[in-house]
Enzyme design. Structure first.
Site, short mmCIF file in Angstrom:
data_model
loop_
_atom_site.label_atom_id
_atom_site.label_comp_id
_atom_site.label_asym_id
_atom_site.label_seq_id
_atom_site.Cartn_x
_atom_site.Cartn_y
_atom_site.Cartn_z
NE ARG A 122 -1.22 29.76 65.08
CZ ARG A 122 -0.26 30.18 65.91
NH1 ARG A 122 0.93 29.69 65.83
NH2 ARG A 122 -0.52 31.11 66.82
CB THR A 123 -4.92 33.95 60.64
OG1 THR A 123 -5.50 32.96 61.49
CG2 THR A 123 -5.96 34.39 59.62
NE ARG A 153 -7.42 37.07 63.47
CZ ARG A 153 -6.85 35.96 63.93
NH1 ARG A 153 -5.89 36.04 64.83
NH2 ARG A 153 -7.24 34.78 63.48
CG HIS A 168 -10.96 32.24 62.25
ND1 HIS A 168 -10.55 32.64 60.99
CD2 HIS A 168 -9.82 32.11 62.99
CE1 HIS A 168 -9.24 32.74 60.98
NE2 HIS A 168 -8.77 32.43 62.17
CE LYS A 191 -1.16 59.73 61.22
NZ LYS A 191 -0.77 60.18 59.86
#
Length: 303
Positions: free
Chosen positions: A51-52, A101, A129, A80
């Protein structure tokens, strides 16, 4: 708000939050498809999201902008061994705004300190959030007609649930009453209760809520997050402690609405979905408007 990163909901004043909600309403009623013409937004998702990430990308696309980035760190130079600092500094060269995120608390704040463009926190571990909070507040205002004097039931994982932490802080100026319902191992952390004490906000803690559910204006359900548990046995013991069923809603207020940041697992039975008090899918849709508002404000396109 121009050129201002959004890492914690406290980065925006109450007046700025209210303005974001007004702008979100403007986008819902009057889409502006060319507002981001020529702008590039980077979405850096070091942790899975549906969703985000998709609502941010939808918000950018609907305004005519372009999206770059990754949804799997294994597909980037992080695999890496590239440091977060180097990744953020490098991506800053390619975009006007970073949406990030990350599973580690404080990672988004650090990114905002090394980036040369604004950063929007799309969730950092169990911490914050903020854009979820803004869409939650937009949903509360749409369904209740106000933000003041709301009785909010927060149910489930209140220890690791970053969405409830951010929402609690943002709603504090509006004289809410909070009812915290959780397993003893997943109680609201003391730091947030201390915050409410300092603000003079009323809150109550319970292990059951069937006998008081009629008092709720908003029931905010959360899932028990397996990814936050180091001991899977503890997760199994607590994951199904609270399940909301349609039969439990019979005596609730007609205007009461059920919110959930999603994804849900078992905590809202599917028999609730057809009840008009179920608002979680509309809530997710509101995320596009709220994130359009934040992006346009941070880039100085709306004020």
């Amino acid at each position: 708000m121009k050129d201002k990163s959004l890492i914690s909901i406290t980065d925006f004043s109450t007046e700025e939050i209210l303005r974001i909600l007004e702008i979100a309403a403007e986008f819902e009623s009057n889409p502006q498809p060319h507002l981001l013409d020529g702008k590039v937004v980077a979405t850096l998702f070091f942790e899975p999201s549906t969703r985000t990430r998709l609502s941010f990308e939808s918000a950018v696309n609907r305004m005519g902008g372009r999206v770059i980035g990754f949804s799997d760190p294994n597909a980037s130079s992080v695999s890496k061994g590239e440091t977060l600092k180097d990744t953020v500094r490098m991506v800053s060269n390619y975009c006007d705004l970073i949406v990030m995120r990350h599973p580690l608390e404080g990672s988004s704040r650090y990114a905002s300190e090394v980036a040369t463009v604004p950063v929007i926190n799309a969730g950092d571990g169990a911490n914050q959030h903020p854009t979820q909070t803004l869409l939650d507040m937009y949903s509360i205002k749409k369904t209740q007609g106000r933000l003041d004097n709301i009785n909010i039931f927060m149910v489930g994982d209140l220890k690791y649930g970053r969405t409830v932490h951010s929402l609690l802080m943002a709603m504090a100026p509006f004289n809410p009453t909070f009812n915290f319902i959780s397993h003893p191992k997943l109680k609201m952390p003391d730091e947030y209760k201390l915050f409410l004490d300092q603000k003079g906000v009323k809150y109550y803690e319970h292990q059951e809520f069937t006998d008081i559910i009629s008092q709720a204006d908003i029931i905010y359900m959360t899932r028990v997050q397996r990814e936050r548990f180091s001991d899977l046995m503890e997760y199994e013991k607590t994951k199904d402690t609270y399940v909301l069923r349609n039969s439990m809603l019979a005596n609730t207020k007609p205007t009461m609405r059920i919110l959930h940041p999603l994804p849900r697992i078992n905590e809202i039975n599917q028999d609730v979905d057809q009840n008009p008090k179920a608002y979680y899918f509309d809530q997710a849709r509101n995320g596009v408007f709220a994130r359009q508002a934040v992006i346009s404000a941070v880039l100085g396109l709306k004020s």
